[in-house]
Design a protein around this motif. Structure first.
Motif, short mmCIF file in Angstrom:
data_model
loop_
_atom_site.label_atom_id
_atom_site.label_comp_id
_atom_site.label_asym_id
_atom_site.label_seq_id
_atom_site.Cartn_x
_atom_site.Cartn_y
_atom_site.Cartn_z
N SER A 72 17.40 45.12 52.87
CA SER A 72 18.28 44.55 51.58
C SER A 72 19.70 44.84 51.85
O SER A 72 19.68 45.80 52.41
CB SER A 72 17.56 45.04 50.26
OG SER A 72 17.55 46.23 50.11
N VAL A 73 20.42 44.10 51.04
CA VAL A 73 21.82 44.56 51.04
C VAL A 73 22.00 44.83 49.48
O VAL A 73 21.90 44.28 48.49
CB VAL A 73 22.70 43.49 51.53
CG1 VAL A 73 24.09 43.50 51.10
CG2 VAL A 73 22.37 43.05 52.83
N ASP A 74 22.80 46.08 49.67
CA ASP A 74 23.27 46.73 48.13
C ASP A 74 24.39 47.07 48.32
O ASP A 74 24.91 48.08 49.12
CB ASP A 74 22.30 47.60 47.73
CG ASP A 74 22.57 48.20 46.33
OD1 ASP A 74 23.28 47.58 45.41
OD2 ASP A 74 22.21 49.37 45.70
N LEU A 75 25.58 46.17 47.72
CA LEU A 75 27.02 46.71 47.68
C LEU A 75 27.78 46.28 46.75
O LEU A 75 27.22 45.38 45.69
CB LEU A 75 27.47 46.06 49.14
CG LEU A 75 27.56 44.80 49.38
CD1 LEU A 75 28.39 43.84 48.71
CD2 LEU A 75 27.64 44.47 50.82
N GLU A 76 28.95 46.61 46.55
CA GLU A 76 29.99 46.30 45.53
C GLU A 76 31.03 45.28 46.23
O GLU A 76 31.56 45.72 47.25
CB GLU A 76 30.69 47.57 44.84
CG GLU A 76 29.47 48.31 44.07
CD GLU A 76 30.44 49.33 43.45
OE1 GLU A 76 31.53 49.65 43.62
OE2 GLU A 76 29.64 50.22 42.81
N LYS A 77 31.28 44.24 45.15
CA LYS A 77 32.48 43.35 45.88
C LYS A 77 32.97 42.68 44.61
O LYS A 77 32.69 42.62 43.43
CB LYS A 77 31.79 42.27 46.85
CG LYS A 77 30.89 41.32 45.71
CD LYS A 77 30.51 39.99 46.96
CE LYS A 77 29.66 38.93 46.11
NZ LYS A 77 29.17 37.86 46.95
N ARG A 78 34.09 41.91 45.06
CA ARG A 78 34.89 41.23 43.91
C ARG A 78 34.68 39.57 44.01
O ARG A 78 34.65 39.16 44.85
CB ARG A 78 36.43 41.52 44.05
CG ARG A 78 36.88 42.66 43.63
CD ARG A 78 38.29 43.17 44.36
NE ARG A 78 38.01 43.41 45.53
CZ ARG A 78 39.26 43.91 46.32
NH1 ARG A 78 40.32 44.25 45.78
NH2 ARG A 78 38.95 44.20 47.54
N HIS A 79 34.16 39.21 42.91
CA HIS A 79 34.05 37.73 42.86
C HIS A 79 35.12 37.09 42.17
O HIS A 79 35.96 37.40 41.19
CB HIS A 79 33.01 37.38 41.62
CG HIS A 79 31.57 37.13 42.36
ND1 HIS A 79 30.44 36.72 41.88
CD2 HIS A 79 31.39 36.93 43.69
CE1 HIS A 79 29.45 36.69 42.71
NE2 HIS A 79 29.99 36.58 43.95
N ILE A 80 35.44 35.96 42.56
CA ILE A 80 36.68 34.97 42.43
C ILE A 80 36.25 34.07 41.20
O ILE A 80 35.31 33.30 41.31
CB ILE A 80 37.24 34.15 43.32
CG1 ILE A 80 37.89 35.11 44.63
CG2 ILE A 80 38.36 33.42 42.99
CD1 ILE A 80 38.72 36.00 44.11
N ARG A 81 36.84 34.21 40.22
CA ARG A 81 36.45 33.27 38.95
C ARG A 81 37.14 32.05 39.15
O ARG A 81 37.95 31.79 39.76
CB ARG A 81 36.75 34.05 37.54
CG ARG A 81 36.07 35.43 37.25
CD ARG A 81 36.42 35.84 36.12
NE ARG A 81 36.36 35.15 34.80
CZ ARG A 81 35.30 35.17 34.19
NH1 ARG A 81 34.17 35.61 34.45
NH2 ARG A 81 35.13 34.24 33.09
N LYS A 82 36.59 30.99 38.28
CA LYS A 82 37.16 29.86 38.20
C LYS A 82 38.81 29.66 37.99
O LYS A 82 39.64 28.73 38.47
CB LYS A 82 36.57 28.77 37.07
CG LYS A 82 36.99 27.21 37.12
CD LYS A 82 36.35 26.59 36.15
CE LYS A 82 36.79 25.13 36.18
NZ LYS A 82 36.03 24.12 35.28
N ASP A 83 39.18 30.79 37.06
CA ASP A 83 40.69 30.69 36.71
C ASP A 83 41.67 31.41 37.79
O ASP A 83 42.58 31.59 37.62
CB ASP A 83 40.72 31.36 35.39
CG ASP A 83 40.38 32.62 35.09
OD1 ASP A 83 39.97 33.32 36.39
OD2 ASP A 83 40.23 33.42 33.97
N GLY A 84 40.62 31.88 38.91
CA GLY A 84 41.80 32.48 39.76
C GLY A 84 41.69 34.15 39.96
O GLY A 84 41.86 34.73 40.57
N SER A 85 41.23 34.55 38.64
CA SER A 85 41.04 36.17 38.32
C SER A 85 39.85 36.60 39.25
O SER A 85 39.05 35.70 39.40
CB SER A 85 40.97 36.44 36.82
OG SER A 85 39.91 36.02 36.28
N PHE A 86 39.61 37.98 39.20
CA PHE A 86 38.43 38.27 39.94
C PHE A 86 37.80 39.38 39.03
O PHE A 86 38.43 40.29 38.12
CB PHE A 86 38.62 38.90 41.40
CG PHE A 86 39.45 40.22 41.37
CD1 PHE A 86 39.12 41.40 41.24
CD2 PHE A 86 40.88 40.25 41.50
CE1 PHE A 86 39.47 42.60 41.11
CE2 PHE A 86 41.48 41.52 41.47
CZ PHE A 86 40.79 42.74 41.24
#
Length: 560
Positions: free
Chosen positions: A226-240
């Motif tokens: 399995s993979v367990d990590l932290e990352k940033r997601h890009i929202r529809k409005d461009g923020s993360f």
């Protein structure tokens, strides 16, 4: 209608077997076809019946009678007695409609016997070669139960998937999104339809894409489960926003995985809190260091002030002595006034006769004044050198702030004492040194001095506030399992038990003019150095011992 006729009719409806070659002997199972068909009807595991053209039962096999609980006294048309009460009227109406207008039909209903409910599927078709209709009834209870269980499982999965408070998404090996729940869409601010052609990479912050793909590649290659990590997601409005993901492959049986499932938890609040904590911690460390430098500077000023008092006294004494001129100028004026008669004046005048004695006394006075002036000037020079050394030492520590250096522990302790030397004399505190042999340490000298100056100054205040005549401050250096130990021991006012747990808390102080910064910043500085700062006390009036432990070399975080 006889069993033979019905058997022939049903046999005729069955698919004809392949032709048997003339040279071969027919199979025994096909011998006496009509009789065998009748026997099959009687032993068939499904219910079979025949109805005439108007729907009246003319034949039913044993399985039919068993299903509907028909006894010898019952006729085939008494089937409704076993039908489930909730289905009985519907089936009576359906059979009445069939009898009025016979046509191929299908029925589904339940039976009930002693509380047990069974599900059946019935099919009626026109009889071949004879008039009337032939029906078969099959028990489909297991199929219905399996279908219900499957429906419940699907409903449970759908509800769990769609209503889960965390984001869930399925993706193929290329990262194409196959399915996602409402929480996933809400996290990103998309409507479900807007994610149809998106991939995991499209929704991942560009700084995290390479790391995420590398971990997913390891997962699909079987290197990790399995993979367990932290990352940033890009929202529809461009923020993360920050998410923590756990990804695993989904396998059906022993087959190869065709897609992965990813669970996402929004950790933006935790990340923001951590960043804010880090920012506040840095500000606190800056403020703590500034406070520590202020502590050191205050002690420097105290010591310089005490030295300046001595300088002022020496200068005043020399000034006063110089002002007290012994009258040499008056004697010279008197002799100049006598002129040529000066010799007779010295030989015969009573005043003149005392001039040699006066000159002798004057010489002695001048010698005494010169000696005193030289002594005071020497003291003045020594005090000025002391001021110079004190300021130079403080400047050297300030320049070395943040730089590690290998130093002798005794030198550090002596420096902290010199910066408080004037206060010890002024408050009548006796110093005791118990220095054991220890190896040199590599540290940020400024931070250690900041800690020690504050501890020594606090100990001096504790002794002074105790009102004792035998004020004693002991400095002890000894080895420790992890490096060296410096103990600052006083016989002052001591520490109440209720204050022990709060002593290193920011803002806590028992002094009226204290700010509660020194011990807190000292404890933080000790941690930064890889060591610790502890305190022990037997209570009020019993003094206190502050213990600073330091490693011989800085931790990796400090070295870096």
């Amino acid at each position: 209608m006889t069993l033979r006729t019905i058997g022939r009719t049903l046999a005729g409806q069955a698919q004809a077997p392949a032709a048997v070659p003339a040279a071969e002997t027919p199979s025994p199972s096909l011998h006496s076809g009509a009789i065998s068909a009748g026997a099959l009807l009687e032993s068939a595991p499904v219910a079979i019946y025949h109805a005439d053209a108007v729907g009246s039962m003319t034949y039913s096999n044993p399985e039919y009678r068993r299903i509907f609980g028909l006894e010898p006294v019952h006729g085939p048309n008494d089937w409704a007695r076993r039908v489930h009460p909730d289905d009985r009227e519907r089936m009576k109406q359906a059979w009445a409609d069939f009898c009025r207008r016979p046509a191929p039909s299908r029925f589904a209903y339940r039976t009930q016997d002693d509380g047990e409910v069974r599900h059946f599927s019935e099919q009626v078709v026109a009889a071949d070669s004879v008039s009337g209709w032939v029906g078969t009834i099959t028990d489909v209870t297991d199929l219905v139960n399996a279908r219900d269980h499957l429906r419940k499982a699907e409903t449970m999965f759908r509800n769990t998937f769609d209503q889960a408070p965390i984001g869930i998404t399925h993706a193929d090996r290329r990262g194409n999104l196959l399915r996602y729940n409402q929480a996933f869409c809400s996290m990103l601010g998309f409507e479900p339809g807007e994610l149809a052609n998106k991939t995991i990479g499209d929704l991942t912050h560009h700084d995290d894409v390479a790391r995420v793909w590398a971990e997913l590649k390891r997962l699909w290659n079987g290197e990790v489960q399995s993979v367990d990590l932290e990352k940033r997601h890009i929202r529809k409005d461009g923020s993360f926003h920050w998410v923590r993901i756990t990804t695993a492959l989904v396998r059906e049986g022993d087959g190869k995985p065709e897609y992965s499932v990813e669970f996402l938890r929004d950790i933006s609040a935790r990340k923001e809190s951590a960043e804010e904590l880090e920012r506040v911690h840095k500000q606190l460390m800056i403020a703590s260091r500034q406070a520590g430098m202020a502590e050191v500077a205050t002690n420097v000023l105290h010591n310089v002030g005490n030295i300046l008092n001595s300088v002022n006294i020496s200068a005043s004494l020399v000034t006063e002595r110089v002002k007290q001129s012994p009258g040499v100028s008056r004697l010279a004026a008197l002799l100049q006034e006598k002129g040529a008669a000066a010799g007779e004046f010295l030989a015969n005048d009573e005043r003149g006769k005392r001039i040699p004695e006066y000159l002798t006394s004057l010489g002695e006075q001048l010698m005494s004044d010169q000696k005193m002036a030289l002594e005071e000037l020497a003291s003045l020079r020594d005090n000025l050198e002391h001021i110079k050394d004190t300021v130079a030492m403080q400047q050297s520590y300030a320049k070395l702030c943040g730089v590690t250096e290998t130093v002798a522990v005794a030198d550090l302790v002596e420096d902290s004492l010199r910066l408080n030397a004037g206060a010890f004399v002024r408050h009548g505190v006796t110093l005791r040194r118990e220095f054991n042999e220890v190896p040199p340490i590599t540290v940020d000298k400024h931070k250690v001095l900041q800690i020690l100056v504050n501890l020594v100054r606090n100990a001096k205040y504790a002794c002074d506030e105790s009102g004792r005549a035998d004020k004693l401050l002991t400095l002890r250096i000894e080895g420790a399992p992890a490096g060296v130990r410096i103990c600052v021991i006083d016989n002052g006012v001591g520490i109440p038990a209720e204050n022990m747990s709060r002593l290193f808390t920011h803002g806590f102080t028992t002094r009226v003019d204290g700010h509660g910064f020194g011990l807190h910043s000292g404890a933080l500085a000790a941690q930064e150095l890889g060591g610790s700062l502890l305190v022990t006390s037997d209570g009020p009036g019993c003094g206190a011992t502050f213990i600073l432990e330091l490693p011989c070399s800085p931790p990796e975080s400090v070295r870096g």
